[in-house]
Design a protein around this motif. Structure first.
Motif, PDB file in Angstrom:
ATOM      1  N   GLN A  83     -44.786  16.301 -11.442  1.00 31.60           N
ATOM      2  CA  GLN A  83     -45.356  17.244 -10.487  1.00 31.60           C
ATOM      3  C   GLN A  83     -45.294  16.695  -9.067  1.00 31.60           C
ATOM      4  O   GLN A  83     -45.034  17.439  -8.118  1.00 31.60           O
ATOM      5  N   GLU A  84     -45.532  15.402  -8.905  1.00 30.26           N
ATOM      6  CA  GLU A  84     -45.436  14.794  -7.575  1.00 30.26           C
ATOM      7  C   GLU A  84     -44.008  14.881  -7.048  1.00 30.26           C
ATOM      8  O   GLU A  84     -43.784  15.184  -5.866  1.00 30.26           O
ATOM      9  N   THR A  85     -43.040  14.651  -7.930  1.00 29.01           N
ATOM     10  CA  THR A  85     -41.632  14.783  -7.553  1.00 29.01           C
ATOM     11  C   THR A  85     -41.320  16.218  -7.163  1.00 29.01           C
ATOM     12  O   THR A  85     -40.611  16.469  -6.180  1.00 29.01           O
ATOM     13  N   GLN A  86     -41.853  17.167  -7.919  1.00 30.75           N
ATOM     14  CA  GLN A  86     -41.642  18.592  -7.621  1.00 30.75           C
ATOM     15  C   GLN A  86     -42.207  18.948  -6.255  1.00 30.75           C
ATOM     16  O   GLN A  86     -41.587  19.700  -5.493  1.00 30.75           O
ATOM     17  N   ILE A  87     -43.374  18.425  -5.926  1.00 31.12           N
ATOM     18  CA  ILE A  87     -43.976  18.704  -4.616  1.00 31.12           C
ATOM     19  C   ILE A  87     -43.082  18.176  -3.501  1.00 31.12           C
ATOM     20  O   ILE A  87     -42.872  18.858  -2.492  1.00 31.12           O
ATOM     21  N   LEU A  88     -42.538  16.974  -3.691  1.00 32.47           N
ATOM     22  CA  LEU A  88     -41.628  16.433  -2.681  1.00 32.47           C
ATOM     23  C   LEU A  88     -40.398  17.312  -2.511  1.00 32.47           C
ATOM     24  O   LEU A  88     -39.952  17.574  -1.382  1.00 32.47           O
ATOM     25  N   LYS A  89     -39.849  17.792  -3.622  1.00 35.29           N
ATOM     26  CA  LYS A  89     -38.683  18.692  -3.563  1.00 35.29           C
ATOM     27  C   LYS A  89     -39.024  19.972  -2.811  1.00 35.29           C
ATOM     28  O   LYS A  89     -38.265  20.421  -1.953  1.00 35.29           O
ATOM     29  N   GLU A  90     -40.153  20.569  -3.174  1.00 32.69           N
ATOM     30  CA  GLU A  90     -40.549  21.829  -2.545  1.00 32.69           C
ATOM     31  C   GLU A  90     -40.797  21.634  -1.053  1.00 32.69           C
ATOM     32  O   GLU A  90     -40.460  22.491  -0.238  1.00 32.69           O
ATOM     33  N   THR A  91     -41.372  20.492  -0.690  1.00 29.49           N
ATOM     34  CA  THR A  91     -41.619  20.194   0.721  1.00 29.49           C
ATOM     35  C   THR A  91     -40.311  20.084   1.486  1.00 29.49           C
ATOM     36  O   THR A  91     -40.154  20.665   2.567  1.00 29.49           O
ATOM     37  N   LYS A  92     -39.357  19.347   0.914  1.00 25.87           N
ATOM     38  CA  LYS A  92     -38.054  19.182   1.576  1.00 25.87           C
ATOM     39  C   LYS A  92     -37.318  20.515   1.694  1.00 25.87           C
ATOM     40  O   LYS A  92     -36.717  20.805   2.733  1.00 25.87           O
ATOM     41  N   LYS A  93     -37.362  21.325   0.635  1.00 30.28           N
ATOM     42  CA  LYS A  93     -36.722  22.639   0.702  1.00 30.28           C
ATOM     43  C   LYS A  93     -37.342  23.486   1.801  1.00 30.28           C
ATOM     44  O   LYS A  93     -36.646  24.160   2.554  1.00 30.28           O
ATOM     45  N   GLY A  94     -38.674  23.458   1.873  1.00 33.01           N
ATOM     46  CA  GLY A  94     -39.369  24.230   2.896  1.00 33.01           C
ATOM     47  C   GLY A  94     -38.990  23.774   4.296  1.00 33.01           C
ATOM     48  O   GLY A  94     -38.775  24.600   5.191  1.00 33.01           O
ATOM     49  N   GLU A  95     -38.907  22.469   4.494  1.00 33.97           N
ATOM     50  CA  GLU A  95     -38.534  21.945   5.808  1.00 33.97           C
ATOM     51  C   GLU A  95     -37.120  22.360   6.183  1.00 33.97           C
ATOM     52  O   GLU A  95     -36.857  22.737   7.329  1.00 33.97           O
ATOM     53  N   ARG A  96     -36.196  22.309   5.205  1.00 33.11           N
ATOM     54  CA  ARG A  96     -34.815  22.733   5.487  1.00 33.11           C
ATOM     55  C   ARG A  96     -34.757  24.216   5.830  1.00 33.11           C
ATOM     56  O   ARG A  96     -34.034  24.623   6.749  1.00 33.11           O
ATOM     57  N   LEU A  97     -35.504  25.029   5.096  1.00 37.31           N
ATOM     58  CA  LEU A  97     -35.520  26.466   5.387  1.00 37.31           C
ATOM     59  C   LEU A  97     -36.081  26.744   6.779  1.00 37.31           C
ATOM     60  O   LEU A  97     -35.577  27.610   7.499  1.00 37.31           O
TER      61      LEU A  97
END
Length: 135
Positions: A83-97
């Motif tokens: 879940q912590e890894t997923q949060i990091l992924k979602e954060t990075k995706k959001g920043e790129r968007l």
């Protein structure tokens, strides 16, 4: 069309933010569950080391329960890490968007400004043409 791009990216960024919040909520639930489990394991460990005759009679049951709780804690730890890894992924995706959205907005502004300049040039050219025809 370009304006649609920034609006679409804005919507995607908002959806990504919701996905990140959902992942954070899941992590909070897992963390809370692990904390409760840790308390149960600590209590059970106290019973296992107790010299009270009542607890001595229940040692086999306590040991079995301790094993199950420890096993569950290990599974929850793996889930928590995922879940912590997923949060990091979602954060990075959001920043790129958000970066793409900001870039699209800047491009749209530049196109609008360019079109304004072209319209002014066209207006000046048409005024010169009409003054030449009259004069």
């Amino acid at each position: 069309m370009d304006q649609l791009k920034s609006k679409k990216l804005d919507r995607l960024a908002k959806v990504q933010g919701h996905l990140k919040k959902m992942a954070e909520n899941e992590l909070a639930i897992t963390t809370r569950e692990r904390n409760e489990l840790a308390e149960k394991i600590d209590t059970l460990t106290g019973y296992l080391t107790s010299l009270d005759p009542l607890h001595q009679q229940m040692l086999k049951h306590y040991a079995s329960r301790h094993g199950r709780l420890t096993s569950r804690d290990v599974r929850l730890e793996a889930i928590q890490q995922a879940q912590e890894t997923q949060i990091l992924k979602e954060t990075k995706k959001g920043e790129r968007l958000e970066e793409k959205r900001d870039s699209a907005r800047a491009d749209e502004l530049r196109v609008r400004e360019d079109n304004s300049v072209y319209e002014l040039i066209d207006l000046q050219m048409s005024l010169k043409d009409s003054s030449l025809q009259q004069g």
